[in-house]
Design a protein around this motif. Structure first.
Motif, short mmCIF file in Angstrom:
data_model
loop_
_atom_site.label_atom_id
_atom_site.label_comp_id
_atom_site.label_asym_id
_atom_site.label_seq_id
_atom_site.Cartn_x
_atom_site.Cartn_y
_atom_site.Cartn_z
N GLY A 1 38.50 24.24 34.59
CA GLY A 1 39.74 24.32 35.21
C GLY A 1 39.37 23.19 36.08
N SER A 2 40.50 22.65 36.61
CA SER A 2 40.23 20.87 37.45
C SER A 2 39.40 20.93 38.21
N ALA A 3 38.77 21.77 38.91
CA ALA A 3 37.47 21.90 39.91
C ALA A 3 36.60 21.27 38.60
N TYR B 1 43.97 19.97 50.12
CA TYR B 1 42.98 20.77 49.79
C TYR B 1 41.45 20.35 50.03
N TYR C 1 38.11 18.70 47.92
CA TYR C 1 37.52 17.22 47.53
C TYR C 1 35.99 16.89 48.46
N VAL D 1 47.35 13.99 46.49
CA VAL D 1 47.86 15.73 45.40
C VAL D 1 49.61 15.43 45.54
N ASN E 1 49.90 20.76 47.56
CA ASN E 1 48.71 22.19 48.16
C ASN E 1 47.89 21.27 49.46
N ASP F 1 45.85 14.22 41.99
CA ASP F 1 45.62 15.64 41.23
C ASP F 1 47.29 16.32 41.34
N ALA G 1 47.80 19.16 39.67
CA ALA G 1 48.11 20.67 39.25
C ALA G 1 49.58 21.37 39.23
N TYR G 2 50.17 21.39 40.06
CA TYR G 2 51.78 22.23 39.91
C TYR G 2 52.84 21.45 39.86
N THR H 1 45.36 21.33 35.50
CA THR H 1 44.92 22.49 35.39
C THR H 1 46.11 23.54 34.31
N SER I 1 45.62 26.19 35.34
CA SER I 1 45.44 27.43 36.60
C SER I 1 47.02 28.07 37.28
N LYS I 2 47.64 26.62 36.97
CA LYS I 2 48.93 27.47 37.77
C LYS I 2 50.76 27.13 36.69
N ARG J 1 39.88 29.56 33.24
CA ARG J 1 38.72 28.61 34.04
C ARG J 1 39.43 26.74 32.17
C1 LIG Z 1 45.38 20.89 44.17
C2 LIG Z 1 44.47 21.71 43.63
N1 LIG Z 1 43.41 20.92 42.46
C3 LIG Z 1 42.86 21.58 42.30
C4 LIG Z 1 42.45 23.34 41.98
C5 LIG Z 1 41.90 24.36 41.80
O1 LIG Z 1 42.66 24.18 40.46
P1 LIG Z 1 41.38 24.85 39.13
O2 LIG Z 1 39.87 24.63 39.31
O3 LIG Z 1 42.15 26.49 39.15
O4 LIG Z 1 42.06 24.34 38.40
C6 LIG Z 1 43.95 23.86 43.02
C7 LIG Z 1 43.40 25.56 43.18
O5 LIG Z 1 44.20 26.28 44.02
C8 LIG Z 1 44.12 23.27 43.51
O6 LIG Z 1 45.40 23.68 44.74
#
Ligand SMILES: Cc1ncc(COP(=O)(O)O)c(C=O)c1O
Length: 395
Positions: free
Chosen positions: A101-103, A127, A130, A173, A177, A205, A207-208, A233, A235-236, A244
């Motif tokens: 995941g990006s986490a 978000y 961080y 971001v 988000n 970041d 992610a989207y 990621t 995830s989206k 993950r």
């Molecule tokens: C902007 C952003 N970065 C990172 C994440 C972390 O996502 P993940 O660990 O699932 O990749 C999210 C999750 O909502 C997010 O909105």
């Protein structure tokens, strides 16, 4: 029990209270209008899952083993090709590292760059993952106001006064988000100029990055390969948050150090997820996006229309991308004498609509709520927003 003093630096998400109440209501069989969760509302591609499960049964050993900590070669090659294709930048596998995941990417990259006293510039609101990690590592967080009147962009003056000699990184971001705003090229270029002036990183970041309803994504790496670290990621857009899987794209010198650090944050990204991610990029991505994006877009339009209709005194910036709207309810909440946190809990208990209080994302989010338009059907979106209006009018 004895805990570390520094464990208190992880305050626990303000979304938790909402989640616990949602679980309590749902277990009593109550329908909750779920606008709180930041994840896609559609399952992953069924054809992908069929092909993946077949592969898992055919190669159970390979798909269950440890992999290199930066991911299997095939996936890094495929990510490099995919990123090059969409961005027009020449990315090679040595620019890519795969993460859980990006986490995990964020944790390892902060570990790789932050020294005691280093400053990291964040928008407010932003978000919520961080800040605690940066502070835990001895970094100092400098907040820049994202200005609602500028469509949630930061002002040039605010940025210039926040970035300086001690700045190690600026986090952007894009798409955002929680606000849903997309950064314009002028702002990105200004931030990159500041980063170059002080030799700071821009943590981008994205992610989207595939969830656009209007316009196209700007790939900051194409403007500066040395200072930008792109965080990504699965995830989206693939709809696979529980698998993950994520990755960074950056200069190969950065990736070398990042890979060394990340051997200690996770031995390797989940192996089955890497094979599923590979299938997504090689065979299913374009078709899946062409099917899911129109659904998210019409859910977004339905939510925006409902907000305008049922919450006429609220202000909201129509999102051009991402999964969220960030609604300013100040005229209503001040009248009721409650803040966004209390409102979110009461709304959930009394009207069964789950939203996230804006202050969870920073002081500047006070009196706002983040609502996700991806999860519910258009009919339920309308009904949920109608209920919010009903609550705010005191019915
Ligand atoms: C902007 C952003 N970065 C990172 C994440 C972390 O996502 P993940 O660990 O699932 O990749 C999210 C999750 O909502 C997010 O909105």
């Amino acid at each position: 029990m004895r805990f570390s003093t520094r464990s208190s630096m992880f305050p626990g998400s303000k979304i938790r209270a909402i989640n616990e109440e949602v679980v309590r209501l749902s277990s009593r069989g109550i329908k909750v209008y779920g606008f709180h969760i930041g994840q896609p509302g559609l399952p992953p591609s069924k054809d992908l899952l069929l092909e993946f499960t077949k592969e898992l049964l055919e190669k159970p050993f390979e798909l269950s083993m440890y992999t290199p900590s930066n991911g299997i070669d095939e996936l890094r090659i495929t990510i490099a090709n995919d990123y090059s294709k969409y961005s027009g930048i020449n990315i090679t596998p040595s620019n890519v590292s795969v993460t859980a995941g990006s986490a995990e990417a964020l944790l390892a990259l902060f570990m790789a760059i932050i020294d005691e006293g280093d400053e990291v510039v964040l928008m407010d609101p932003t978000y919520l993952m961080y800040e605690p990690v940066i502070r835990f590592l001895g970094g100092k967080v400098i907040k820049v106001r994202a200005r609602e009147e500028l469509g949630w962009l930061p002002s040039e003056d605010d940025l210039k006064s926040a970035v300086g000699r001690r700045t190690k990184a600026i986090i952007l971001v894009n798409p955002d988000n929680p606000t849903g705003r997309v950064l314009d090229e002028k702002t990105i270029k200004l931030i990159l100029d500041l980063a170059r002036d002080y030799d700071a990183y821009v943590i981008y970041d994205e992610a989207y990055k595939h969830l656009y309803y209007e316009g196209a994504h700007l790939y900051a790496l194409g403007l500066d390969m040395e200072h930008v670290i792109a965080v990504n990621t699965f995830s989206k857009d693939p709809g696979m948050p529980g698998w993950r899987l994520g990755y960074v794209v950056a200069h190969e010198d950065f990736v070398k150090v990042f890979n060394r650090v990340k051997q200690y944050t996770n031995l390797n990204p989940p192996t089955p997820a890497q094979y599923a991610g590979l299938l997504y990029l090689t065979k299913y991505k374009e078709k899946y996006l062409s099917e899911t994006l129109p659904i998210y877009k019409s859910r977004m339009e339905a939510m925006y229309k409902a907000v305008r209709e049922y919450l006429p005194r609220a202000t909201v910036v129509k999102p051009r991308a991402g999964l969220f709207m960030f609604v300013n309810l100040k005229p209503y909440l001040e009248g009721l004498g409650i803040d966004d946190e209390e409102f979110s809990l009461r709304l959930l208990r009394e009207k069964h609509v789950a939203v996230v209080p804006g202050s969870a994302f920073g002081d500047n989010g006070k009196y706002h709520v983040r609502i996700c338009f991806a999860r519910e059907s258009e009919e339920d979106i309308r009904e949920g927003i109608r209920r919010i209006g009903e609550y705010l009018r005191g019915n």
